[in-house]
Design an enzyme around this catalytic site. Structure first.
Site, PDB file in Angstrom:
ATOM      1  N   SER A 120      -3.369  -6.891  -1.388  1.00 63.74           N
ATOM      2  CA  SER A 120      -2.878  -5.642  -0.804  1.00 63.74           C
ATOM      3  C   SER A 120      -1.487  -5.818  -0.213  1.00 63.74           C
ATOM      4  O   SER A 120      -0.825  -4.819   0.063  1.00 63.74           O
ATOM      5  CB  SER A 120      -3.823  -5.192   0.304  1.00 63.74           C
ATOM      6  OG  SER A 120      -5.099  -4.977  -0.217  1.00 63.74           O
ATOM      7  N   HIS A 141      -2.984  -3.575  -8.318  1.00 65.77           N
ATOM      8  CA  HIS A 141      -3.638  -3.217  -7.058  1.00 65.77           C
ATOM      9  C   HIS A 141      -4.542  -2.007  -7.244  1.00 65.77           C
ATOM     10  O   HIS A 141      -4.069  -0.877  -7.407  1.00 65.77           O
ATOM     11  CB  HIS A 141      -2.556  -2.942  -5.995  1.00 65.77           C
ATOM     12  CG  HIS A 141      -3.102  -2.709  -4.642  1.00 65.77           C
ATOM     13  ND1 HIS A 141      -2.813  -1.598  -3.897  1.00 65.77           N
ATOM     14  CD2 HIS A 141      -3.942  -3.447  -3.885  1.00 65.77           C
ATOM     15  CE1 HIS A 141      -3.445  -1.667  -2.740  1.00 65.77           C
ATOM     16  NE2 HIS A 141      -4.137  -2.781  -2.714  1.00 65.77           N
ATOM     17  N   GLU A 153      -1.802   0.527  -8.645  1.00 67.70           N
ATOM     18  CA  GLU A 153      -0.378   0.214  -8.472  1.00 67.70           C
ATOM     19  C   GLU A 153      -0.081  -1.057  -9.270  1.00 67.70           C
ATOM     20  O   GLU A 153      -0.796  -2.050  -9.107  1.00 67.70           O
ATOM     21  CB  GLU A 153      -0.064  -0.079  -6.998  1.00 67.70           C
ATOM     22  CG  GLU A 153       0.050   1.143  -6.116  1.00 67.70           C
ATOM     23  CD  GLU A 153       0.320   0.755  -4.657  1.00 67.70           C
ATOM     24  OE1 GLU A 153       1.311   1.228  -4.093  1.00 67.70           O
ATOM     25  OE2 GLU A 153      -0.472  -0.015  -4.085  1.00 67.70           O
ATOM     26  N   ASN A 192       0.005   0.983   0.748  1.00 67.56           N
ATOM     27  CA  ASN A 192      -0.336   0.328   2.022  1.00 67.56           C
ATOM     28  C   ASN A 192       0.844   0.271   2.989  1.00 67.56           C
ATOM     29  O   ASN A 192       0.639   0.260   4.202  1.00 67.56           O
ATOM     30  CB  ASN A 192      -0.915  -1.059   1.778  1.00 67.56           C
ATOM     31  CG  ASN A 192      -2.341  -0.951   1.273  1.00 67.56           C
ATOM     32  OD1 ASN A 192      -3.083  -0.059   1.696  1.00 67.56           O
ATOM     33  ND2 ASN A 192      -2.721  -1.810   0.357  1.00 67.56           N
TER      34      ASN A 192
HETATM   35  N1  LIG Z   1     -10.936  -3.515   0.763  1.00 68.16           N
HETATM   36  C1  LIG Z   1     -10.069  -2.693   0.151  1.00 68.16           C
HETATM   37  O1  LIG Z   1     -10.139  -1.457   0.292  1.00 68.16           O
HETATM   38  C2  LIG Z   1      -9.010  -3.256  -0.771  1.00 68.16           C
HETATM   39  C3  LIG Z   1      -8.283  -2.383  -1.591  1.00 68.16           C
HETATM   40  C4  LIG Z   1      -7.351  -2.909  -2.502  1.00 68.16           C
HETATM   41  C5  LIG Z   1      -7.144  -4.275  -2.548  1.00 68.16           C
HETATM   42  N2  LIG Z   1      -7.840  -5.118  -1.724  1.00 68.16           N
HETATM   43  C6  LIG Z   1      -7.612  -6.566  -1.845  1.00 68.16           C
HETATM   44  O2  LIG Z   1      -8.642  -7.105  -2.662  1.00 68.16           O
HETATM   45  C7  LIG Z   1      -8.897  -8.457  -2.271  1.00 68.16           C
HETATM   46  C8  LIG Z   1     -10.370  -8.620  -1.915  1.00 68.16           C
HETATM   47  O3  LIG Z   1     -10.666  -7.754  -0.837  1.00 68.16           O
HETATM   48  P1  LIG Z   1     -12.173  -7.306  -0.549  1.00 68.16           P
HETATM   49  O4  LIG Z   1     -12.069  -6.130   0.335  1.00 68.16           O
HETATM   50  O5  LIG Z   1     -12.929  -7.231  -1.824  1.00 68.16           O
HETATM   51  O6  LIG Z   1     -12.680  -8.572   0.307  1.00 68.16           O
HETATM   52  P2  LIG Z   1     -14.162  -9.145   0.425  1.00 68.16           P
HETATM   53  O7  LIG Z   1     -14.176 -10.000   1.624  1.00 68.16           O
HETATM   54  O8  LIG Z   1     -15.178  -8.040   0.307  1.00 68.16           O
HETATM   55  O9  LIG Z   1     -14.329 -10.052  -0.889  1.00 68.16           O
HETATM   56  C9  LIG Z   1     -13.620 -11.241  -1.100  1.00 68.16           C
HETATM   57  C10 LIG Z   1     -14.520 -12.134  -1.943  1.00 68.16           C
HETATM   58  O10 LIG Z   1     -13.753 -13.270  -2.374  1.00 68.16           O
HETATM   59  C11 LIG Z   1     -14.617 -14.376  -2.394  1.00 68.16           C
HETATM   60  N3  LIG Z   1     -13.825 -15.593  -2.402  1.00 68.16           N
HETATM   61  C12 LIG Z   1     -13.099 -16.133  -1.377  1.00 68.16           C
HETATM   62  N4  LIG Z   1     -12.510 -17.272  -1.790  1.00 68.16           N
HETATM   63  C13 LIG Z   1     -12.871 -17.453  -3.097  1.00 68.16           C
HETATM   64  C14 LIG Z   1     -12.580 -18.449  -4.069  1.00 68.16           C
HETATM   65  N5  LIG Z   1     -11.823 -19.518  -3.785  1.00 68.16           N
HETATM   66  N6  LIG Z   1     -13.109 -18.318  -5.316  1.00 68.16           N
HETATM   67  C15 LIG Z   1     -13.890 -17.248  -5.614  1.00 68.16           C
HETATM   68  N7  LIG Z   1     -14.203 -16.271  -4.726  1.00 68.16           N
HETATM   69  C16 LIG Z   1     -13.692 -16.383  -3.490  1.00 68.16           C
HETATM   70  C17 LIG Z   1     -15.475 -14.197  -1.129  1.00 68.16           C
HETATM   71  O11 LIG Z   1     -16.664 -14.967  -1.221  1.00 68.16           O
HETATM   72  C18 LIG Z   1     -15.716 -12.693  -1.146  1.00 68.16           C
HETATM   73  O12 LIG Z   1     -16.917 -12.348  -1.829  1.00 68.16           O
HETATM   74  C19 LIG Z   1      -7.939  -8.747  -1.108  1.00 68.16           C
HETATM   75  O13 LIG Z   1      -6.779  -9.351  -1.608  1.00 68.16           O
HETATM   76  C20 LIG Z   1      -7.648  -7.357  -0.552  1.00 68.16           C
HETATM   77  O14 LIG Z   1      -6.419  -7.293   0.118  1.00 68.16           O
HETATM   78  C21 LIG Z   1      -8.791  -4.640  -0.851  1.00 68.16           C
END
Ligand SMILES: NC(=O)c1ccc[n+]([C@@H]2O[C@H](COP(=O)([O-])OP(=O)(O)OC[C@H]3O[C@@H](n4cnc5c(N)ncnc54)[C@H](O)[C@@H]3O)[C@@H](O)[C@H]2O)c1
Length: 290
Positions: A120, A141, A153, A192
């Site tokens: 993000s 994104h 994005e 964002n």
């Molecule tokens: N939450 C949102 O609304 C949103 C929207 C767009 C983008 N994002 C981005 O998406 C990404 C994930 O966010 P999220 O909200 O899904 O977080 P989340 O915490 O729900 O999920 C992250 C997952 O990654 C896994 N993980 C961590 N290290 C790892 C590794 N080395 N190998 C494999 N898996 C691993 C964790 O176990 C977890 O299940 C981030 O970069 C976030 O900024 C989030």
């Protein structure tokens, strides 16, 4: 152009499980990699629950859900990604962790494959520089929930090749059916960079006793026509992800509008991470619904 039929997803959390589902619903073969067996099981359960919701809402045929599920393999073994055409990284928003993941992907995944990050806020240039294929790395994104939200994005780094941009552009709208906007590689991209100061302002407003959480949310829903209020949205995104984004944006621009309010840190230290933890600005007693 790279023709993408086999997709890898790293991280099956909130976003990764939605991205894996969106790809599998577009008839792509998906290999998802998680941290440990528990996270693999939780990720697959999240996809199953999301498919059940889509069936219940009439958005997906009852018979299609098992076929979608069958297209997704989840594992802890990165070597299973060796022959995919594209990896979409959606692991925890932590720069060091993401750089380590991209180094590992670069060693494991076929050299012609494209690697994208769903980050993000972390500059794509830094992620690309962690690999030996910076021409085949860019930002992609998605928005939450990824199977439902149409927007993606796309963020080319300075090093991303025109072929990579064309391949990902075609894949995003042509295969996934999403609509595409382009942003420069600046922290927060478009959405964002605008959204985070707004969310932080709502938290500051609550912290300062300016109004109740319900009235802050109702104000933006009823006054501005937003589908949900800012505090509900922070709960949906996850307080951890919002804080991580704010910290990166503050680091990039040094502007106080991106400074994380103390209440956000205190809530995280108290385990109030939002919907995914069952508690944030509101309570979510049934975490399995998330
Ligand atoms: N939450 C949102 O609304 C949103 C929207 C767009 C983008 N994002 C981005 O998406 C990404 C994930 O966010 P999220 O909200 O899904 O977080 P989340 O915490 O729900 O999920 C992250 C997952 O990654 C896994 N993980 C961590 N290290 C790892 C590794 N080395 N190998 C494999 N898996 C691993 C964790 O176990 C977890 O299940 C981030 O970069 C976030 O900024 C989030």
């Amino acid at each position: 152009m790279t023709v993408i039929t086999k997709v890898g997803v790293v991280g099956l959390g909130l976003m990764g499980s939605g991205i894996a589902e969106a790809c599998a619903r577009a008839e792509l073969t998906v290999t998802a990699v998680e941290y440990d067996d528990q996270a693999v099981a939780a990720g697959l359960a999240r996809v199953r629950a999301s498919l059940a919701r889509a069936v219940a809402k009439g958005k997906l045929d009852h018979d299609e859900a098992p076929a979608v599920m069958q297209r997704i393999t989840a594992t802890t073994d990165y070597t299973r990604l060796a022959d995919v055409d594209l990896v979409i990284e959606a692991a925890t928003e932590n720069e060091d962790a993401k750089l380590a993941i991209f180094r590992r992907l670069d060693e494991t995944v076929h050299e012609s494959a494209i690697l994208v990050s769903n980050t993000s806020s972390i500059p794509i240039a830094r992620i690309a520089a962690a690999t030996r294929r910076p021409d085949r790395v860019m930002g992609m994104h998605f928005f939450n929930p990824a199977p439902v939200q149409r927007l993606v994005e796309l963020i080319p780094a300075l090093t991303t090749s025109p072929e990579t941009i064309a391949s990902i552009d075609q894949f995003t709208w042509g295969r996934l059916g999403k609509s595409v906007i382009y942003a420069q590689d600046r922290a927060g991209f478009i959405v964002n960079a605008l959204l985070v100061p707004y969310l932080l302002s709502a938290i500051r407003m609550l912290d300062g006793g300016h109004a109740s959480r319900e009235d802050i949310d109702a104000g933006m829903v009823q006054g501005c026509g937003h589908p949900m209020g800012p505090l509900t949205l922070v709960d949906l995104i996850g307080l951890d992800t919002v804080k991580a984004m704010a910290d990166v944006l503050f680091g990039e621009y040094g502007d106080s509008q991106f400074a994380s309010p103390p209440l956000l840190a205190r809530m995280l230290e108290s385990g109030q991470v939002g919907r995914k933890s069952g508690r944030g600005f509101y309570d979510y007693p049934d975490v399995s619904q998330v």
